[in-house]
Design an enzyme around this catalytic site. Structure first.
Site, short mmCIF file in Angstrom:
data_model
loop_
_atom_site.label_atom_id
_atom_site.label_comp_id
_atom_site.label_asym_id
_atom_site.label_seq_id
_atom_site.Cartn_x
_atom_site.Cartn_y
_atom_site.Cartn_z
N GLU A 57 -40.53 43.69 -30.22
CA GLU A 57 -40.61 42.56 -29.29
C GLU A 57 -41.93 42.53 -28.53
O GLU A 57 -42.37 41.49 -28.06
CB GLU A 57 -39.44 42.63 -28.29
CG GLU A 57 -38.47 41.47 -28.44
CD GLU A 57 -37.31 41.52 -27.47
OE1 GLU A 57 -36.22 41.18 -27.91
OE2 GLU A 57 -37.47 41.88 -26.29
N HIS B 245 -32.12 60.89 -48.81
CA HIS B 245 -31.35 60.68 -50.03
C HIS B 245 -31.16 59.19 -50.31
O HIS B 245 -30.34 58.81 -51.14
CB HIS B 245 -30.00 61.40 -49.92
CG HIS B 245 -30.18 62.88 -49.73
ND1 HIS B 245 -30.05 63.80 -50.76
CD2 HIS B 245 -30.54 63.61 -48.63
CE1 HIS B 245 -30.30 65.02 -50.29
NE2 HIS B 245 -30.61 64.93 -49.01
N LYS C 104 -31.91 31.05 -29.90
CA LYS C 104 -30.97 30.74 -28.82
C LYS C 104 -30.87 29.22 -28.64
O LYS C 104 -29.79 28.67 -28.51
CB LYS C 104 -31.45 31.36 -27.50
CG LYS C 104 -31.29 32.87 -27.42
CD LYS C 104 -31.58 33.36 -26.01
CE LYS C 104 -31.69 34.86 -25.94
NZ LYS C 104 -32.18 35.37 -24.67
O1 PA5 Z 1 -36.04 42.38 -23.84
C1 PA5 Z 1 -35.51 41.33 -23.53
O2 PA5 Z 1 -35.94 40.61 -22.62
C2 PA5 Z 1 -34.27 40.84 -24.27
O3 PA5 Z 1 -33.88 41.73 -25.25
C3 PA5 Z 1 -33.14 40.68 -23.27
O4 PA5 Z 1 -32.91 41.89 -22.63
C4 PA5 Z 1 -31.87 40.19 -23.96
O5 PA5 Z 1 -32.10 38.96 -24.60
C5 PA5 Z 1 -30.74 40.04 -22.95
O6 PA5 Z 1 -31.11 39.16 -21.93
P1 PA5 Z 1 -30.29 39.06 -20.60
O7 PA5 Z 1 -30.38 40.36 -19.89
O8 PA5 Z 1 -30.94 37.95 -19.84
O9 PA5 Z 1 -28.86 38.75 -20.97
#
Ligand code: PA5
Length: 441
Positions: free
Chosen positions: A283, A304, A418
């Protein structure tokens, strides 16, 4: 202290290549220290092990104790950065089978939309008293929101409105979002995800600390380990800094076509740390059509299966081994009077030592097979060393992202699915997107 060993890289990276990149890495490291680089409003993780909110931390430890007293099961509801860190640390320290070993059972949910997973967990909930820690910074993420609705309803039916409120702990934004609003209305105990810490950097905030404290993890030692690492690397922009050296290696190798990193470990209990690492680097770096693809192997089992590809497949890989050099385990191979399986040559040897030999043998084999390998060496699996490792990866990731010239702290790409999901599920406000998607079909 954690070491980053590049001995196996002889023949893959020359001193000249290190010389060529060291100024870039120093600039990236200095940018991070100065707090003037891209995404600098999300640098709260950088000094967190030193400057965390001590009052809230005491409340976390209290709540952890209360959860253990009131329940046999803790449901931790969250996804992505609001999930992976706590599970990764818990499984590394307590093992993948921690729920079988007595004490508070901790189950993670709200990280998929699988009906069977939710139904199974509802059945498990009937076997003990239940508390919930719901974690969402935005408060609007669909997967945890759906799970929270279902499990909150379960608690209300089982314990009634009033008692259920005492069993729900919410970790969310300090003022914004649906979860904050609901928590304030209902009087849930709440913990704050700092504005300047993004999800994947949040394991040392209440996001990770509350579930870990409830599970009985020594969070003091975890934070102390992260702080020791922070102090060791904080002021150093050179390649002597292990975070910077790792960032340099990754970028040098990427420029020579090694676009896939395998993070390997010879401890199955590291599996979820691998998932955490994948989110952290994937990310942070995977944007602007750039970045190394982060992947993991758990050895020896994956030797393996994926071992063949590592040894002899397309040469796009480099490997980073996380090795725990020490172990408290004394488990040894027993001797047999009749050597029925031919294993008496191992009799009396510790399993840990055999595992170390397996990792040496694998590093040599993969190096000979043309895979550039390096090693992150930790003393052993405990809270302190885990804290060091977390901070090492976070800092290295930020520096590596700056060398790559991306903003390591945003994740706009995650929003696309999303938005489409909201549109296809008829969420009000997404009508135009829905039209566009349906026309494409
Ligand atoms: O790193 C990030 O920002 C994402 O992985 C969020 O943590 C994830 O989408 C969850 O978001 P939220 O805490 O708003 O539910």
């Amino acid at each position: 202290m954690l070491r980053y060993d590049i001995g196996y890289l002889d023949g893959f990276i020359t001193n000249g290549e290190f010389d060529a990149v060291k100024e870039e890495v120093a600039a990236a490291s200095a940018l991070l220290r100065a707090g003037t680089g891209k995404g600098n409003d999300y640098l709260g993780w950088r000094d967190l092990p030193a400057v965390f909110d001590k009052e809230e931390y005491e409340r976390i430890k209290d709540a952890g104790r209360r959860i253990r007293e009131q329940s046999g099961i803790l449901l931790v509801i969250g996804i992505g950065g609001s999930y992976l860190g706590a599970r990764a640390v818990l499984e590394l320290l307590r093992g993948e089978m921690h729920n079988e070993l007595g004490g508070l059972r901790v189950y993670f949910t709200g990280n998929s939309l699988s009906p069977s997973d939710i139904e199974e967990l509802l059945r498990i909930c009937d076997t003990a008293d239940v508390s919930i820690n719901v974690i969402s910074k935005s408060g609007t993420t669909t997967e945890p929101a759906v799970a929270f609705r279902i499990f909150r309803n379960y608690l209300i039916k089982r314990y009634g409105e009033e008692e259920s409120r005492k069993r729900i702990y919410a970790t969310t934004d300090k003022e914004k979002g649906t979860l904050r609003k609901l928590s304030d209305e209902q009087g849930y105990e709440t913990f704050v995800i700092p504005d300047d810490v993004g999800g994947r950097f949040s394991v040392l905030t209440p996001v990770g600390l509350l579930p870990l404290a409830a599970a009985g993890i020594d969070t003091d030692a975890l934070i102390a380990g992260a702080e020791a690492m922070r102090q060791a690397v904080n002021e150093d922009d050179t390649l002597a800094n292990p975070c910077n050296r790792y960032a340099a290696v990754r970028n040098i190798l990427l420029r020579t076509g090694k676009s896939v990193e395998i993070l390997s470990c010879f401890e199955p209990r590291f599996r979820m740390m691998g998932e955490w690492y994948k989110q952290l680097f994937g990310e942070s770096e995977g944007k602007d059509h750039k970045g190394i693809y982060p992947s993991t192997c758990v050895f020896t089992s994956d030797l393996h299966s994926m071992g063949q590809y590592c040894q002899d497949g397309s040469r796009i890989l480099f490997e980073t081994l996380v090795r725990f050099t020490g172990s408290d385990s004394e488990l040894k191979v027993n001797a047999e009077e009749v050597d029925f399986d031919g294993l008496n040559y191992l009799a009396g040897k510790k399993i840990h030592d055999i595992n170390q030999v397996a990792s040496d043998a694998t590093m040599s084999a993969h190096t000979e097979g043309g895979v550039p390998c390096s090693v992150i060496e930790c003393e052993k699996i405990d809270e302190f060393n885990t804290g060091e490792l977390i901070y090492f990866f976070e800092r290295a990731c930020a520096v590596s992202g700056y060398v790559l010239d991306v903003n390591p702290f945003n994740q706009n790409g995650v929003e696309a699915y999303k938005r489409n999901m909201f549109a296809l599920l008829d969420k009000p406000g997404y009508e135009e997107d829905r039209e566009r998607l349906l026309n494409k079909r």
